[in-house]
Enzyme design. Structure first.
Site, mmCIF file in Angstrom:
data_model
loop_
_atom_site.group_PDB
_atom_site.id
_atom_site.type_symbol
_atom_site.label_atom_id
_atom_site.label_comp_id
_atom_site.label_asym_id
_atom_site.label_seq_id
_atom_site.Cartn_x
_atom_site.Cartn_y
_atom_site.Cartn_z
ATOM 1 N N CYS A 102 -1.275 6.176 9.950
ATOM 2 C CA CYS A 102 -0.043 5.548 10.439
ATOM 3 C C CYS A 102 -0.355 4.263 11.197
ATOM 4 C CB CYS A 102 0.680 6.529 11.363
ATOM 5 S SG CYS A 102 2.216 5.886 12.019
ATOM 6 N N GLU B 230 0.825 -1.200 0.000
ATOM 7 C CA GLU B 230 0.000 0.000 0.000
ATOM 8 C C GLU B 230 0.864 1.256 0.000
ATOM 9 O OE1 GLU B 230 -4.047 -1.841 1.919
ATOM 10 O OE2 GLU B 230 -2.827 -0.584 3.226
#
Length: 367
Positions: free
Chosen positions: A338, A93
């Site tokens: 994150c 990703e």
């Protein structure tokens, strides 16, 4: 991809020039072709109209320009875009984060991750393999082509899936391409590599390239850090920070300071005593501190602290004179924040990798 063809995205400028010299061409041909690839997003040799037809035909026979293909795209309400990219039957990703004054691309370096940090979704997926140069710089190429415009990407952070310092042999040439004037021409201060603390590789990095450094610290003492980050058993905080200071001594890209990343886990590492401990442990390491409120993911026991706990923690650090930024969560509605990057790791071999790391030490391949 044909096994017999050279993917030109695997070659930094030195390697590209050597490739053309081997063909009996002048080195400047490499610069011409790189401009087509990186400045114009071109992957078709026929469009390279300042390269003679004979050479174009030869390149078509022996070379290709092949970046990872997008298998899924998700767009967040805040403008963040997450792409799942195909890399040889696996997925990684890549996240694009636009802001008013910059556009940052978060790039992956491995399929999965072997380090098993307890608060990170990627680590729970296992580890498959290192990405090749073409699969790393190819994330930038693909994103720039999709986003378009004159300066589609101003900053790159090696903070996607994987531990970049366990893939130096491919990460370093890819970062060279990001900064090369015939590549993306991004300033070394705007290319950031993040590490969880592979100290020998950090020393190698400083001898190979100068980029901005961020460190994943996440705890102020060894006991707590080892609980949430097993790599601390191999390279403790003192060793890690000594390695950071050595890197800063070689670097011009950091302005003399390292960025310390600290994910705040509710009632785990976010007490006031932890803030005081963190300030003391960093006293000899010039730092700016990024506080990252934890981004929850399924099956994980940790929680996100309240805003008041985050504020208190931040204020303690500022009282010690640190520059502190509480990172704004971006893309959490599409699991692009994150610690939430997962991809699709088909072949999970992290146990094998973990055993090898414990038995033989962490192996680092260098360019």
């Amino acid at each position: 991809m044909s096994e017999t063809k050279t993917n030109l995205l695997d070659l930094d400028r030195d390697a590209m020039r050597a490739f053309f010299v081997e063909l009996g061409e002048k080195p400047f041909r490499a610069d011409q072709v790189m401009k087509w690839i990186y400045h114009f997003g071109c992957d078709d040799f026929d469009q390279m109209n300042n390269v003679n037809k004979v050479l174009r035909e030869r390149l078509k026979a022996i070379a290709e320009i092949r970046a990872p293909e997008v298998s899924r795209e998700q767009r967040s309400s805040d403008g963040t875009i997450k792409w799942a990219l195909q890399v040889g039957g696996q997925e990684v990703e890549t996240v694009y984060i636009p802001e008013e004054d910059r556009a940052t691309l978060c790039v992956s370096s491995q399929v999965g991750c072997a380090l098993e940090c307890k608060f990170c979704s990627t680590a729970q997926q296992g580890f498959n393999r290192n990405l090749k140069v073409s699969e790393i710089i190819g994330q930038v190429w693909r994103a720039a082509k999709i986003v378009g415009g004159k300066r589609p990407i101003t900053n790159v952070v090696m903070m996607g899936m994987g531990e970049p310092l366990l893939n130096l042999a491919n990460v370093v040439p890819a970062m060279r391409l990001m900064m090369d004037d015939f590549g993306y021409g991004i300033s070394k201060r705007r290319v950031t590599i993040s590490t969880s603390g592979v100290v020998p590789a950090l020393d190698m990095l400083g001898d190979q390239i100068d980029v901005a450094l961020a460190i994943s610290l996440h705890a102020p003492n060894d006991k707590l850090r080892s609980e949430i980050m097993p790599i601390n058993d191999k390279y403790n905080i003192e060793e890690f920070l000594a390695g950071v200071r050595r890197y800063l001594g070689k670097s011009n890209a950091n302005g003399g300071r390292v960025t310390v990343e600290y994910v705040l886990l509710d009632h785990i590492n976010d007490d006031m005593q932890h803030a005081h401990e963190l300030a003391k442990v960093l006293k000899d390491t010039p730092s700016k501190i990024n506080l990252i409120p934890f981004n929850p993911f399924p099956g994980n026991p940790y929680g996100k602290p309240s805003n008041s706990r985050i504020d208190r923690f931040s204020k303690v650090l500022m009282e010690y004179g640190f520059t502190v930024i509480v990172r704004k969560t971006r893309g959490d509605d599409i699991d692009a924040a994150c610690g939430q990057l997962v991809g699709e790791v088909i072949d999970r071999t992290k146990r094998t990798m973990k055993n090898r790391m414990q038995q033989d030490g962490i192996s680092v391949k260098m360019v």
